[in-house]
Design a protein around this motif. Sequence first.
Motif: not given
Length: 470
Positions: A53-73
């Motif tokens: 009943v809780e969403s997080r994936s789109l929220y975190y994906a948007r922030l990865y995009s905003e911060l231009e975060g890498g995916l090594d972790g």
Amino acid sequence: MFDPVIAPSGTLLGLLQRGRGDGTLHALAEQRGEALAALEQCVLSDPRRDWQVESRSLYYARLYSELEGGLDGIEQHLFHADDLLDDDEQRTGLALSVLGHLAGYGRRDALRLLRDYAAKGANWAWALDELALRDDDEGLRSLAPAVLARFPCTPEGDAALARALREAYERRPWRLWAEDPVHGDRVRAAEERHAFDRWQRQLRPAGPAPGWSVHDVLDWAQQGLDAYPAQHRDAPAARCLAAVAGPEHRQELLAAAKGGPEAARAAALRFLADRQDGQVLDLIEAAAYGSPVVSRAALESLARMRGAAALERARAWAAREDALGAAAARVLAVRGEAGDAGRVLAALRRLVRASGADAEGLAVLVEGIGRLGIGCAAPVLRHIYRETSSSHVRGCAARALAVTDPSFAEGFAIECLWDCEEATRELAARRAATGDVRVLAQLRRLAADPAEEAEVQTAVRGRLGARPTR
């Protein structure tokens, strides 16, 4: 899985774990390295108490995009040695969903990771479902050898393949593989076996079934509880009683609900409550302090009851500081009248004082506050909004604040435009005051985001004055 450890609500990590809009706003204002570290911790250690009943994936994906975060972790997490030992979907599910959204935003590195994990990872089916929505036909066809190699060409392997095909959320990859000249024969055979197995299950349902008498049904319920491991059959037994019990069985069922064995007593209580029997409220009161099985059945039965008698008894019980009082307050929150506002508010305050902003049953009371329009509840609703770790409960609090708090449009509604929950963003899109310069900018971002839900975009267009495209 253990309950996640949630950081305090005033920290960046705590805000991101909760999925609050302020989490995004603070992360964008924070040092990029610190923001990415907190974001990665959330993605790799799912902070949700109830992922259904809780969403997080789109929220975190948007922030990865905003911060231009890498995916090594994320890559290290997915291909860690633990993946060979721990096949629980919760370990990798959130990370795979985030990668799916990033692939939808055009991140080729996210698409590559999903393909690699679908070929080699334990939770390959989840990765394949994400790819089914985002990858092209060529990319999906290339995965057929690796996925099908998981299932040896034996009767057991073929059965496992048919089961995997049956459990797939997205069928696109399997349809493509069924057309493949090399692998098509085996996939089509699995599809035929799946269809045959489904026909067999419909023709000969598996599992124990009760005999066709009230006594047999009650015995069947008790046999399940007495088995090892225990099988809780009281709810299905109550449904079976609806088919076999008539008026002539009322006394037998009343006797079972009053003093029968645990599971039989629970089944009889559920049945009598569903029939709104005149004596069942007294039986519920007595059963509320019985064994856990009987108590749960009694309180759940009360929640389903309708009519004036149930409401009057709930009003009498609502002030009690026990499980029966809490259940009665929830009944009033759902079906009470304006005169019940004080009882519902008192119950909400008691629950928050005793168990905090993540207490069981909190969402029902919060929704009741909004339904009854209890304006003086705004302070406790604000506390719940800030402190709860459940984005579902926070969304309920936001909807209640929209009704009870005159400052909502200029306050929390603005933050809610960045919230992780679709329904909360939709509410904010309709209510947030446009005097803040951030509001119109975010509304335009949501309108242009291909990953945003249709309901949110409809609300956004209404605020921006644009006509929906046809």
